[in-house]
Scaffold this motif. Structure first.
Motif, short mmCIF file in Angstrom:
data_model
loop_
_atom_site.label_atom_id
_atom_site.label_comp_id
_atom_site.label_asym_id
_atom_site.label_seq_id
_atom_site.Cartn_x
_atom_site.Cartn_y
_atom_site.Cartn_z
N ILE A 221 0.61 -1.14 0.10
CA ILE A 221 0.00 -0.14 -0.07
C ILE A 221 0.96 1.33 -0.08
CG2 ILE A 221 -1.86 1.21 1.49
CD1 ILE A 221 -2.97 -1.16 2.32
N LYS A 222 1.90 1.33 0.79
CA LYS A 222 2.67 2.40 0.96
C LYS A 222 3.73 2.59 -0.19
CE LYS A 222 2.64 3.23 5.92
NZ LYS A 222 3.44 3.48 7.11
N ALA A 223 4.15 1.64 -0.90
CA ALA A 223 5.41 1.73 -1.80
C ALA A 223 4.89 1.26 -3.24
CB ALA A 223 6.31 0.55 -1.64
N VAL A 224 3.80 0.59 -3.70
CA VAL A 224 3.32 0.13 -4.85
C VAL A 224 2.01 0.97 -5.33
CG1 VAL A 224 2.56 -1.83 -6.36
CG2 VAL A 224 4.26 -2.13 -4.44
N LEU A 225 1.08 0.94 -4.47
CA LEU A 225 -0.06 1.51 -4.79
C LEU A 225 0.00 3.18 -5.10
CD1 LEU A 225 -3.19 1.34 -4.98
CD2 LEU A 225 -3.56 2.18 -2.67
N PRO A 226 0.52 4.01 -4.68
CA PRO A 226 1.06 5.41 -5.24
C PRO A 226 1.50 5.40 -6.51
CG PRO A 226 1.61 5.27 -2.78
CD PRO A 226 1.23 3.68 -3.23
N LEU A 227 2.45 4.37 -6.94
CA LEU A 227 2.96 4.27 -8.11
C LEU A 227 2.06 3.84 -9.31
CD1 LEU A 227 5.75 4.16 -9.71
CD2 LEU A 227 5.80 1.58 -9.27
N ILE A 228 1.20 2.96 -8.98
CA ILE A 228 0.28 2.35 -9.99
C ILE A 228 -1.10 2.85 -10.02
CG2 ILE A 228 1.54 0.13 -9.60
CD1 ILE A 228 -1.28 -1.05 -8.48
N TYR A 229 -1.27 3.69 -8.83
CA TYR A 229 -2.60 4.36 -9.18
C TYR A 229 -3.12 5.02 -10.44
CZ TYR A 229 -7.33 6.11 -7.76
OH TYR A 229 -8.73 6.07 -7.55
N ARG A 230 -2.07 5.82 -10.95
CA ARG A 230 -2.50 6.60 -11.97
C ARG A 230 -2.65 5.72 -13.23
NH1 ARG A 230 1.98 11.58 -12.27
NH2 ARG A 230 1.21 12.55 -10.28
N GLN A 231 -2.11 4.61 -13.31
CA GLN A 231 -2.29 3.45 -14.43
C GLN A 231 -3.85 2.91 -14.25
OE1 GLN A 231 1.22 0.92 -15.33
NE2 GLN A 231 2.24 2.06 -13.56
N ILE A 232 -4.32 2.99 -13.06
CA ILE A 232 -5.63 1.98 -13.04
C ILE A 232 -6.64 3.15 -13.00
CG2 ILE A 232 -4.53 0.03 -11.88
CD1 ILE A 232 -5.67 1.02 -9.31
N ARG A 233 -6.43 4.56 -12.95
CA ARG A 233 -7.35 5.32 -12.56
C ARG A 233 -8.39 5.30 -13.91
NH1 ARG A 233 -4.74 10.64 -12.06
NH2 ARG A 233 -5.10 10.39 -9.87
N LEU A 234 -8.23 5.17 -15.10
CA LEU A 234 -9.06 5.11 -16.27
C LEU A 234 -10.02 3.84 -16.00
CD1 LEU A 234 -7.33 6.40 -19.39
CD2 LEU A 234 -9.04 7.62 -18.12
N PRO A 235 -9.52 2.65 -15.63
CA PRO A 235 -10.39 1.48 -15.46
C PRO A 235 -11.26 1.72 -14.42
CG PRO A 235 -8.25 0.87 -15.92
CD PRO A 235 -7.97 2.08 -15.85
N ILE A 236 -10.82 2.47 -13.33
CA ILE A 236 -11.77 2.76 -11.97
C ILE A 236 -12.80 3.55 -12.60
CG2 ILE A 236 -11.98 3.89 -9.94
CD1 ILE A 236 -9.00 3.07 -9.35
N TYR A 237 -12.54 4.55 -13.24
CA TYR A 237 -13.47 5.54 -13.85
C TYR A 237 -14.59 4.87 -14.82
CZ TYR A 237 -10.52 9.68 -12.37
OH TYR A 237 -9.98 10.36 -11.72
N ALA A 238 -14.13 3.73 -15.65
CA ALA A 238 -14.91 3.03 -16.50
C ALA A 238 -15.96 2.16 -15.49
CB ALA A 238 -14.25 2.13 -17.34
N VAL A 239 -15.31 1.64 -14.58
CA VAL A 239 -16.31 0.65 -13.60
C VAL A 239 -17.35 1.72 -13.02
CG1 VAL A 239 -16.20 -0.59 -11.47
CG2 VAL A 239 -14.63 -0.89 -13.30
N LEU A 240 -16.82 2.99 -12.31
CA LEU A 240 -17.86 3.74 -11.99
C LEU A 240 -18.82 4.19 -12.94
CD1 LEU A 240 -18.83 5.52 -9.47
CD2 LEU A 240 -17.17 7.26 -10.41
N ALA A 241 -18.72 4.56 -14.23
CA ALA A 241 -19.54 4.95 -15.11
C ALA A 241 -20.42 3.79 -15.58
CB ALA A 241 -18.69 5.29 -16.15
N PHE A 242 -19.84 2.65 -15.66
CA PHE A 242 -20.51 1.41 -15.87
C PHE A 242 -21.62 1.26 -14.69
CE2 PHE A 242 -21.53 -3.13 -15.23
CZ PHE A 242 -21.82 -3.54 -16.73
N SER A 243 -21.26 1.29 -13.53
CA SER A 243 -21.96 0.87 -12.25
C SER A 243 -23.32 1.92 -12.18
CB SER A 243 -21.20 0.98 -10.82
OG SER A 243 -20.08 -0.11 -11.02
N LEU A 244 -22.90 3.13 -12.48
CA LEU A 244 -24.14 4.16 -12.56
C LEU A 244 -25.09 4.04 -13.74
CD1 LEU A 244 -21.94 7.28 -11.45
CD2 LEU A 244 -23.56 6.15 -10.15
N SER A 245 -24.63 3.44 -14.49
CA SER A 245 -25.40 3.48 -15.98
C SER A 245 -25.76 2.04 -16.56
CB SER A 245 -24.90 4.13 -17.13
OG SER A 245 -23.62 3.65 -17.52
N VAL A 246 -25.77 0.89 -15.66
CA VAL A 246 -25.83 -0.54 -16.20
C VAL A 246 -27.44 -0.74 -16.23
CG1 VAL A 246 -25.79 -1.44 -13.62
CG2 VAL A 246 -25.42 -2.72 -15.71
#
Length: 587
Positions: A221-246
């Protein structure tokens, strides 16, 4: 001697010059492929948004409305069920996304590198291959008051001789909808996290943090998550949009009185009274605003959480609730595997059931009557599913390969802007532009045609296919192709004889992914098909309200089996092809 070598040297030089000219010509021919792909990809999206937004503001010439007004917005805001529908939509969307992300992060942090993690990783592909609606139907048959779990424990444990009057499915608080979304979206986010960890310096950071005495969870959480979060941000937004509009999952599991906002919008679109079309367009535009604002709110929450936990990340604390996180995350994924297998199994059982009285644990009579009685419609919907899925996946693979080959030959890689464009159809609610694309299709006289249907599926198939192909294509060692060029092969000959054979496995998996995405499409088939096409998904979702579990299970079972068969074929064919050339395959 010099006279003897001169023709050979001249021939070699000419061959090299011809190869260079051929490469330049091929680069020029591929130069326009990305622009063409964006036109095919984003053209209908933009036209669909315009075709939805204009009626929302009163301009709908087809119904005689040619003056802009806000009257439909007043009707929408005064609609009695809107506040509760909006509340259910926001609740299910945000809670499902937050839970899915938390569980995916917790499991990766606690179990990465262990045997349990590798076992779950192998389970991701079949879970993701099953369409949302098929898994939702199985989930409903499993957990309903008259579902299989209640039957297994009744009456001995529960004391129920009849199904209890409990709203487990279609509950008014959208709990079943949230659970259904979490079960489906957590594996997707876990896959995105794994892909992000496989790139960059995630592994080195994790090892370094553990070397400094941090526990596995705290180190990750302290060393890896801050590094990779930018890479998974778009998939997270896609999941949020899907969950709101399914729509399809909400129809199977969500509340009904009132339903979520996307379901309400689809009801208005399908209402025989054409005056509801303007109201539906307004609600679709409103849904788009809700999703955009929700993504903005999520982004602001990200910044707030970063500020809140900034001190915790650097305070030197070596542990982070290790046992609790490990136990909860592992328990969830064990439950996830059980629900996944149980959902498919109960669908299969119901499809071959003739008599299954409550509270019997298993049917008392078995039969193939449900298959026989629906054979004609099954063949029709199955053939439509196969044709549309195969063609849209094949077109997506061809366009993706052409764009990636252009990158290779020009030595330029698409930036983050192109990634945003790829995710755009996944972050925009389908109801916000599919009605507009239907209006455009009617004007072009292609509504209800194969072209419109395949095109609408392609909008959602192409992003997944490109994303699945991008990494293996870009990281393929280009020296093999260069050697072929040095031996006199033209760029296209090297492409067909060297590059594609080495990328056969990723190409087959991309085809399987595209086919699975196409099989899962409900709204695109509903709108673009104009009611003239039946697929397994549309039939399964439409029949879900009928209460006939036998017929529903027949369609849902086939809907789930088709993607699994596609992935099995991809694995089997690639293994057979490379059975004597394992060093040549690239996974």
């Amino acid at each position: 001697m010099a006279e003897t070598l001169w023709p050979i040297a001249f021939s070699a030089a000419s061959r090299q010059n011809m190869v260079k000219i051929s490469i330049i010509t091929d680069c020029l021919s591929l130069k326009y492929v990305p622009a063409f792909t964006l036109l095919v990809f984003l053209g209908p999206l933009g036209a669909g948004l315009i075709g939805t937004i204009l009626p929302a503001f009163g301009y709908f010439p087809a119904l005689g409305a040619e003056d802009f007004s806000l009257l439909s917005w007043r009707y929408l805001l005064d609609y009695p069920a809107l506040p509760e529908a909006l509340h259910l939509t926001l609740l299910s969307g945000f809670v499902a996304t937050a839970l899915s992300l938390s569980l995916a992060i917790a499991f990766t942090a606690a179990w990465q590198g262990r045997p349990s993690f590798n076992r779950v990783r192998k389970l991701l592909a079949p879970i993701l291959a099953i369409p949302h609606s098929a898994l939702a139907i199985g989930f409903a048959f499993l957990l309903a008051p008259s579902g299989w779990i209640a039957r297994l424990f009744s009456p001995g444990v529960t004391g129920w001789d009849t199904p209890p009057d409990i709203a487990i499915i279609h509950d008014p608080f959208a709990v079943s909808l949230i659970l259904g979304l979490v079960i489906k979206e957590t594996p997707y986010l876990l896959l995105m996290i794994i892909a992000a960890c496989d790139q960059g310096q995630a592994r080195q950071r994790l090892v370094l943090a553990q070397t400094l005495g941090y526990s596995p969870v705290a180190a990750w959480i302290k060393a890896v998550l801050p590094l990779i979060y930018r890479q998974i941000r778009l998939p997270i937004y896609a999941v949020l949009a899907f969950s709101l509009s399914v729509v399809d999952v909400a129809l199977v599991l969500g509340p009904t009185a009132p339903p979520t906002l996307p379901v309400l919008i689809v009801r208005w679109f399908n209402d025989p009274d054409l005056s509801y079309r303007a109201l539906a367009s307004t609600a679709a535009a409103f849904q788009l605003v809700i999703v955009v604002l929700s993504i903005l709110v999520w982004y602001l929450l990200e910044q707030l959480m970063a500020q809140i936990f900034r001190h915790w990340l650097s305070n030197g604390q070596r542990s982070c609730a290790e046992r609790t996180i490990s136990f909860l995350s592992r328990s969830f994924f064990q439950i996830l595997g059980g629900v996944f297998c149980g959902s498919l199994l109960v669908i299969a059982i119901w499809s071959f059931t003739r008599r299954w009285r409550y509270p019997d644990a298993f049917p008392s009579e078995w039969s193939i009557q449900s298959w026989q009685n629906n054979l004609d419609t099954l063949l029709l919907s199955s053939s439509t599913t196969l044709i549309v899925g195969s063609i849209s996946a094949l077109i997506a693979v061809i366009l993706s390969v052409a764009c990636l080959e252009n990158e290779k030959r020009r030595g330029k890689t698409a930036g983050s802007g192109a990634l945003w464009l790829l995710y755009l159809p996944l972050m925009i609610p389908q109801v916000s532009f599919l009605f507009g694309t239907q209006v455009i299709a009617i004007k072009l006289d292609i509504d209800g045609s194969w072209l419109a249907l395949i095109w609408s599926h392609l909008l959602f198939v192409l992003p997944y296919v490109f994303l699945s192909l991008a990494e293996p294509y870009r990281f393929q060692d280009n020296r093999f192709v260069n050697i072929a060029h040095c031996l006199g092969a033209s760029p296209w000959r090297a492409f067909w004889k060297v590059r594609l054979p080495m990328l056969l496995r990723p190409l087959l998996f991309a085809l399987a992914i595209g086919f699975a995405v196409s099989v899962a499409q409900y709204l695109p088939t509903l709108f673009a098909g104009g009611g003239r096409f039946m697929t397994l998904t549309t039939e399964a979702v439409n029949l879900s309200a009928s209460g006939n579990r036998r017929i529903i299970s027949v369609y849902a079972l086939l809907q789930g089996l088709f993607p699994l068969l596609a992935f099995s074929a991809a694995i089997g064919f690639s293994n057979f092809t490379f059975r004597h050339r394992k060093a040549l395959s690239q996974s």
